[in-house]
Design a protein around this motif. Structure first.
Motif, PDB file in Angstrom:
ATOM      1  N   GLU A 195      46.318  39.785  20.627  1.00  0.00           N
ATOM      2  CA  GLU A 195      46.366  41.136  19.983  1.00  0.00           C
ATOM      3  C   GLU A 195      46.113  42.211  21.000  1.00  0.00           C
ATOM      4  OE1 GLU A 195      44.021  43.407  16.373  1.00  0.00           O
ATOM      5  OE2 GLU A 195      44.296  41.148  16.398  1.00  0.00           O
ATOM      6  N   LYS A 196      47.097  43.189  21.095  1.00  0.00           N
ATOM      7  CA  LYS A 196      47.064  44.204  21.891  1.00  0.00           C
ATOM      8  C   LYS A 196      46.705  45.518  21.160  1.00  0.00           C
ATOM      9  CE  LYS A 196      50.592  42.543  25.133  1.00  0.00           C
ATOM     10  NZ  LYS A 196      52.118  42.657  25.725  1.00  0.00           N
ATOM     11  N   PRO A 197      45.259  45.921  21.552  1.00  0.00           N
ATOM     12  CA  PRO A 197      44.881  47.001  20.820  1.00  0.00           C
ATOM     13  C   PRO A 197      45.609  48.559  21.264  1.00  0.00           C
ATOM     14  CG  PRO A 197      43.330  46.539  22.687  1.00  0.00           C
ATOM     15  CD  PRO A 197      44.488  45.415  22.487  1.00  0.00           C
ATOM     16  N   ASP A 198      45.426  49.469  20.463  1.00  0.00           N
ATOM     17  CA  ASP A 198      46.105  50.687  20.523  1.00  0.00           C
ATOM     18  C   ASP A 198      45.737  51.317  21.971  1.00  0.00           C
ATOM     19  OD1 ASP A 198      47.417  50.509  18.312  1.00  0.00           O
ATOM     20  OD2 ASP A 198      46.063  51.593  17.137  1.00  0.00           O
ATOM     21  N   TRP A 199      44.712  50.976  22.410  1.00  0.00           N
ATOM     22  CA  TRP A 199      44.337  51.800  23.573  1.00  0.00           C
ATOM     23  C   TRP A 199      44.782  51.269  25.074  1.00  0.00           C
ATOM     24  CZ3 TRP A 199      41.346  47.949  25.842  1.00  0.00           C
ATOM     25  CH2 TRP A 199      40.621  47.272  25.210  1.00  0.00           C
ATOM     26  N   LEU A 200      45.232  49.943  24.682  1.00  0.00           N
ATOM     27  CA  LEU A 200      45.794  49.242  25.967  1.00  0.00           C
ATOM     28  C   LEU A 200      47.376  49.967  26.348  1.00  0.00           C
ATOM     29  CD1 LEU A 200      44.460  46.737  27.118  1.00  0.00           C
ATOM     30  CD2 LEU A 200      46.328  45.226  26.077  1.00  0.00           C
ATOM     31  N   GLY A 201      47.201  50.209  27.781  1.00  0.00           N
ATOM     32  CA  GLY A 201      48.352  50.945  28.239  1.00  0.00           C
ATOM     33  C   GLY A 201      49.027  49.817  29.269  1.00  0.00           C
ATOM     34  N   GLU A 202      49.855  50.326  30.286  1.00  0.00           N
ATOM     35  CA  GLU A 202      50.730  49.743  31.089  1.00  0.00           C
ATOM     36  C   GLU A 202      50.051  48.440  31.610  1.00  0.00           C
ATOM     37  OE1 GLU A 202      52.722  50.390  35.413  1.00  0.00           O
ATOM     38  OE2 GLU A 202      51.947  52.066  34.494  1.00  0.00           O
ATOM     39  N   GLU A 203      50.760  47.245  31.718  1.00  0.00           N
ATOM     40  CA  GLU A 203      50.280  46.307  32.307  1.00  0.00           C
ATOM     41  C   GLU A 203      50.403  46.216  33.884  1.00  0.00           C
ATOM     42  OE1 GLU A 203      50.441  41.171  32.087  1.00  0.00           O
ATOM     43  OE2 GLU A 203      51.793  42.528  30.933  1.00  0.00           O
ATOM     44  N   VAL A 204      49.296  45.930  34.651  1.00  0.00           N
ATOM     45  CA  VAL A 204      49.255  45.877  36.114  1.00  0.00           C
ATOM     46  C   VAL A 204      49.036  44.585  36.402  1.00  0.00           C
ATOM     47  CG1 VAL A 204      49.052  48.508  36.106  1.00  0.00           C
ATOM     48  CG2 VAL A 204      46.924  46.904  36.134  1.00  0.00           C
ATOM     49  N   THR A 205      49.157  43.435  35.885  1.00  0.00           N
ATOM     50  CA  THR A 205      48.933  42.162  36.219  1.00  0.00           C
ATOM     51  C   THR A 205      49.527  41.829  37.410  1.00  0.00           C
ATOM     52  OG1 THR A 205      48.467  41.369  34.042  1.00  0.00           O
ATOM     53  CG2 THR A 205      48.898  39.700  35.568  1.00  0.00           C
ATOM     54  N   GLY A 206      48.877  41.386  38.432  1.00  0.00           N
ATOM     55  CA  GLY A 206      49.707  41.115  39.744  1.00  0.00           C
ATOM     56  C   GLY A 206      49.900  42.377  40.716  1.00  0.00           C
ATOM     57  N   ASP A 207      49.400  43.351  40.338  1.00  0.00           N
ATOM     58  CA  ASP A 207      49.517  44.676  41.217  1.00  0.00           C
ATOM     59  C   ASP A 207      48.274  44.413  42.069  1.00  0.00           C
ATOM     60  OD1 ASP A 207      49.505  47.234  42.504  1.00  0.00           O
ATOM     61  OD2 ASP A 207      50.456  48.107  40.897  1.00  0.00           O
ATOM     62  N   LYS A 208      48.238  44.248  43.327  1.00  0.00           N
ATOM     63  CA  LYS A 208      47.200  44.001  44.159  1.00  0.00           C
ATOM     64  C   LYS A 208      46.275  45.211  44.256  1.00  0.00           C
ATOM     65  CE  LYS A 208      48.920  40.048  46.663  1.00  0.00           C
ATOM     66  NZ  LYS A 208      49.691  39.514  45.458  1.00  0.00           N
ATOM     67  N   ARG A 209      46.942  46.366  44.114  1.00  0.00           N
ATOM     68  CA  ARG A 209      45.975  47.887  44.329  1.00  0.00           C
ATOM     69  C   ARG A 209      44.779  47.932  43.366  1.00  0.00           C
ATOM     70  NH1 ARG A 209      50.282  52.441  42.986  1.00  0.00           N
ATOM     71  NH2 ARG A 209      50.757  50.772  41.268  1.00  0.00           N
ATOM     72  N   TYR A 210      45.155  47.130  42.248  1.00  0.00           N
ATOM     73  CA  TYR A 210      43.839  46.929  41.261  1.00  0.00           C
ATOM     74  C   TYR A 210      43.015  46.019  41.440  1.00  0.00           C
ATOM     75  CZ  TYR A 210      46.775  50.838  38.718  1.00  0.00           C
ATOM     76  OH  TYR A 210      47.612  51.904  38.710  1.00  0.00           O
ATOM     77  N   TYR A 211      43.139  45.092  42.134  1.00  0.00           N
ATOM     78  CA  TYR A 211      42.202  44.173  42.607  1.00  0.00           C
ATOM     79  C   TYR A 211      40.785  44.979  43.241  1.00  0.00           C
ATOM     80  CZ  TYR A 211      45.681  40.389  42.353  1.00  0.00           C
ATOM     81  OH  TYR A 211      46.680  39.491  42.158  1.00  0.00           O
ATOM     82  N   ASN A 212      39.643  44.350  42.514  1.00  0.00           N
ATOM     83  CA  ASN A 212      38.534  45.228  43.108  1.00  0.00           C
ATOM     84  C   ASN A 212      38.476  44.976  44.808  1.00  0.00           C
ATOM     85  OD1 ASN A 212      37.109  46.016  40.669  1.00  0.00           O
ATOM     86  ND2 ASN A 212      36.980  44.106  40.253  1.00  0.00           N
ATOM     87  N   SER A 213      38.823  43.886  45.183  1.00  0.00           N
ATOM     88  CA  SER A 213      38.649  43.707  46.607  1.00  0.00           C
ATOM     89  C   SER A 213      39.748  44.720  47.090  1.00  0.00           C
ATOM     90  CB  SER A 213      38.900  42.207  46.956  1.00  0.00           C
ATOM     91  OG  SER A 213      40.425  41.807  46.448  1.00  0.00           O
ATOM     92  N   CYS A 214      40.822  45.191  46.768  1.00  0.00           N
ATOM     93  CA  CYS A 214      41.543  46.368  47.311  1.00  0.00           C
ATOM     94  C   CYS A 214      40.949  47.513  46.917  1.00  0.00           C
ATOM     95  CB  CYS A 214      43.151  46.051  46.652  1.00  0.00           C
ATOM     96  SG  CYS A 214      43.839  44.592  47.364  1.00  0.00           S
TER      97      CYS A 214
END
Length: 158
Positions: free
Chosen positions: A128-147
């Motif tokens: 289930e996707k809540p209303d506060w969920l926005g654009e998916e960034v799965t696989g976008d390495k910029r959002y990895y904590n290590s990056c």
């Protein structure tokens, strides 16, 4: 060792705070931030963790993960050995349907970045996707904590 399967999203607003079951401060650093393997030290509340993660799958949804709880004092000492650029964030745990989202509000050089992750039992697991969920960034390495520790959000050129 287990395989971690998760999807990551940007967050549109702070409505998740109203239904969060838990809120915890996390400070973490990396002994190794190589994309092939990361070795992370995390202090979550009053507990320490050592985590090793393997390389992500092609689509970024899964990778091997091994984690061990360690003493807080050990984690505090190991943090001092980490590469430059600590991650500082508050994590909210929010149940939505059959899943729990982990929503991270970042501070310091990653101020204003809010990301939600949901861990799944399989890559095609429906959730289930809540209303506060926005654009998916799965696989976008910029959002990895290590990056983010090397290239903080506030330094990105939009």
């Amino acid at each position: 060792m287990s395989v971690e399967i998760e999807r990551k999203f940007l967050v549109l607003n702070n409505d998740y705070q109203q239904t969060a079951q838990r809120k915890t401060r996390i400070v973490q650093g990396y002994l190794n931030s190589s994309p092939e393997r990361t070795v992370r030290i995390r202090i979550r509340g009053q507990q320490g963790y050592l985590t090793i993660k393997g390389k992500s799958s092609q689509d970024g949804t899964s990778r091997y993960e091994w984690e061990k709880e360690i003493d807080l004092s050990e984690a505090q000492q190991l943090i001092k050995l980490c590469e430059p650029g600590l991650i500082d964030k508050i994590r909210y745990e929010v149940s939505v349907g059959q899943h729990t989202f982990e929503v991270d509000e970042f501070f310091a050089e990653n101020q204003d970045l809010v990301v939600a992750e949901v861990e799944l039992s399989s890559a095609d697991d429906a959730f289930e996707k809540p209303d506060w969920l926005g654009e998916e960034v799965t696989g976008d390495k910029r959002y990895y904590n290590s990056c983010l520790m090397k290239h903080p959000f506030n330094q990105w050129i939009n």
